[in-house]
Write a protein that holds these residues in place. Structure first.
Motif, mmCIF file in Angstrom:
data_model
loop_
_atom_site.group_PDB
_atom_site.id
_atom_site.type_symbol
_atom_site.label_atom_id
_atom_site.label_comp_id
_atom_site.label_asym_id
_atom_site.label_seq_id
_atom_site.Cartn_x
_atom_site.Cartn_y
_atom_site.Cartn_z
ATOM 1 N N ARG A 1 0.834 -1.193 0.000
ATOM 2 C CA ARG A 1 0.000 0.000 0.000
ATOM 3 C C ARG A 1 0.877 1.254 0.000
ATOM 4 O O ARG A 1 1.978 1.247 0.547
ATOM 5 N N PRO A 2 0.387 2.344 -0.599
ATOM 6 C CA PRO A 2 1.143 3.590 -0.524
ATOM 7 C C PRO A 2 1.176 4.105 0.909
ATOM 8 O O PRO A 2 0.356 3.713 1.751
ATOM 9 N N ALA A 3 2.130 4.969 1.214
ATOM 10 C CA ALA A 3 2.288 5.520 2.559
ATOM 11 C C ALA A 3 2.633 6.999 2.459
ATOM 12 O O ALA A 3 3.161 7.475 1.451
ATOM 13 N N TYR A 4 2.342 7.719 3.540
ATOM 14 C CA TYR A 4 2.673 9.144 3.602
ATOM 15 C C TYR A 4 4.139 9.370 3.971
ATOM 16 O O TYR A 4 4.732 10.373 3.566
ATOM 17 N N PHE A 5 4.722 8.430 4.726
ATOM 18 C CA PHE A 5 6.110 8.569 5.153
ATOM 19 C C PHE A 5 6.836 7.241 5.031
ATOM 20 O O PHE A 5 6.246 6.186 5.280
ATOM 21 N N GLU A 6 8.117 7.328 4.681
ATOM 22 C CA GLU A 6 9.010 6.177 4.663
ATOM 23 C C GLU A 6 10.030 6.349 5.784
ATOM 24 O O GLU A 6 10.685 7.390 5.869
ATOM 25 N N PRO A 7 10.191 5.350 6.675
ATOM 26 C CA PRO A 7 11.242 5.455 7.691
ATOM 27 C C PRO A 7 12.620 5.341 7.042
ATOM 28 O O PRO A 7 12.846 4.482 6.185
ATOM 29 N N VAL A 8 13.546 6.217 7.441
ATOM 30 C CA VAL A 8 14.893 6.208 6.860
ATOM 31 C C VAL A 8 15.965 6.100 7.940
ATOM 32 O O VAL A 8 17.153 6.252 7.661
ATOM 33 N N GLY A 9 15.567 5.823 9.167
ATOM 34 C CA GLY A 9 16.495 5.699 10.288
ATOM 35 C C GLY A 9 15.727 5.862 11.577
ATOM 36 O O GLY A 9 14.515 6.110 11.572
ATOM 37 N N THR A 10 16.396 5.712 12.691
ATOM 38 C CA THR A 10 15.735 5.853 13.987
ATOM 39 C C THR A 10 15.194 7.268 14.150
ATOM 40 O O THR A 10 15.946 8.244 14.065
ATOM 41 N N ASP A 11 13.860 7.369 14.318
ATOM 42 C CA ASP A 11 13.179 8.654 14.517
ATOM 43 C C ASP A 11 13.314 9.587 13.327
ATOM 44 O O ASP A 11 13.166 10.806 13.465
#
Length: 274
Positions: free
Chosen positions: A4-14
């Motif tokens: 599914r599409p998402a508004y944000f992609e995690p790219v590291g801690t926090d």
């Protein structure tokens, strides 16, 4: 399986990178505050639950831990431009306690503080015998007509929404349901209240009083007070927009889920002609 599409992609801690689906309504080089508010709420949930808690069940939502407290209020002060850069979120508990707890979060974009949030959590208890005072529920979403916000607004976030109005919209007055098929954070489960809050800032664009092609009325803040934990995919907005005579405005909303009212939201507006 298609993700599914998402508004944000995690790219590291926090740290998170907004996608095109988080695109803002006022400017192409900004993100919409609504999903960012949900992301900040999600970060607060993770902080309280313990991001690396080995005892947390993998199917457990991050807000469902056994301290017996629920979110009662969350406020967001929007400090400046919400650019499309990487977002970092720092969370700390500034008032711990068994009955009440205050948590603060700062979201920084491009190395600059962009949003300051504070959330009160309140100990739960059985108050069913004295419950009362809630406004009437909205008509159900399946009784509402489609209400595309794209007639007034652009941006990826607005495009991602399914909006249903329960009655014909009037200038500054709308009752509507909002949901999305877009995840808040790619690959991460979020709490019901984080998903709910991720749609609340939509209120300031859902009850247009004046055309945004001629007037600007961005909100400087968003504050929610909840008397019940929201649930389900729909966020109900019973919204009234007021413009004053000296450049100030208010967007006031009774919040609902499919089971009925859950609380209220207020937004302070800065009103100016283009």
């Amino acid at each position: 399986m298609t993700r599914r599409p998402a508004y944000f992609e995690p790219v590291g801690t926090d740290r998170y990178l907004p996608t095109e689906h988080a695109g803002g309504a006022w400017r192409d080089d900004e993100i919409h505050f609504s999903p960012l508010g949900g992301l900040i709420t999600h970060a607060i949930d993770q902080h309280r639950a313990g991001r690396h808690d080995p005892d947390q069940h993998p199917d457990q939502h991050p807000d469902q831990h056994d301290d017996g407290k629920h979110l009662g209020r969350i406020s967001f002060d929007i400090l400046g431009r919400l650019g499309t850069d990487e977002c970092g979120i720092r969370v700390e508990t500034i008032r711990p306690g068994r009955t009440i707890e205050l948590v603060e979060a700062t979201a920084s974009i491009g190395g600059r503080a962009a949003v300051l949030a504070r959330a009160w959590f309140v100990a739960s208890g059985d108050t069913a015998t004295v419950a009362g005072g809630q406004p009437a529920p909205l008509p159900a979403p399946d009784q509402a007509a489609r209400h595309p916000m794209t007639q007034h607004w652009g941006g990826g976030f607005v495009t991602s929404l399914d909006v249903r109005a329960t009655a014909p919209a009037q200038p500054g007055r709308t009752t509507a349901w909002v949901r999305t098929g877009t995840d808040l954070v790619a690959g991460e489960r979020v709490s019901p209240h984080a998903g709910f809050i991720a749609l609340v800032d939509t209120a300031n664009g859902i009850a247009v009083r004046q055309s945004p092609a001629r007037w600007m009325f961005p909100n400087l803040d968003l504050t929610l007070h909840l008397h019940r934990v929201p649930s389900g995919e729909w966020t109900g907005l019973d919204t009234t927009v007021t413009f004053g005579q000296e450049g100030l405005g208010l967007t006031s909303t009774v919040l609902h889920d499919a089971s009925g009212p859950v609380g209220r939201a207020e937004q302070l507006l800065t009103v100016r002609q283009l």
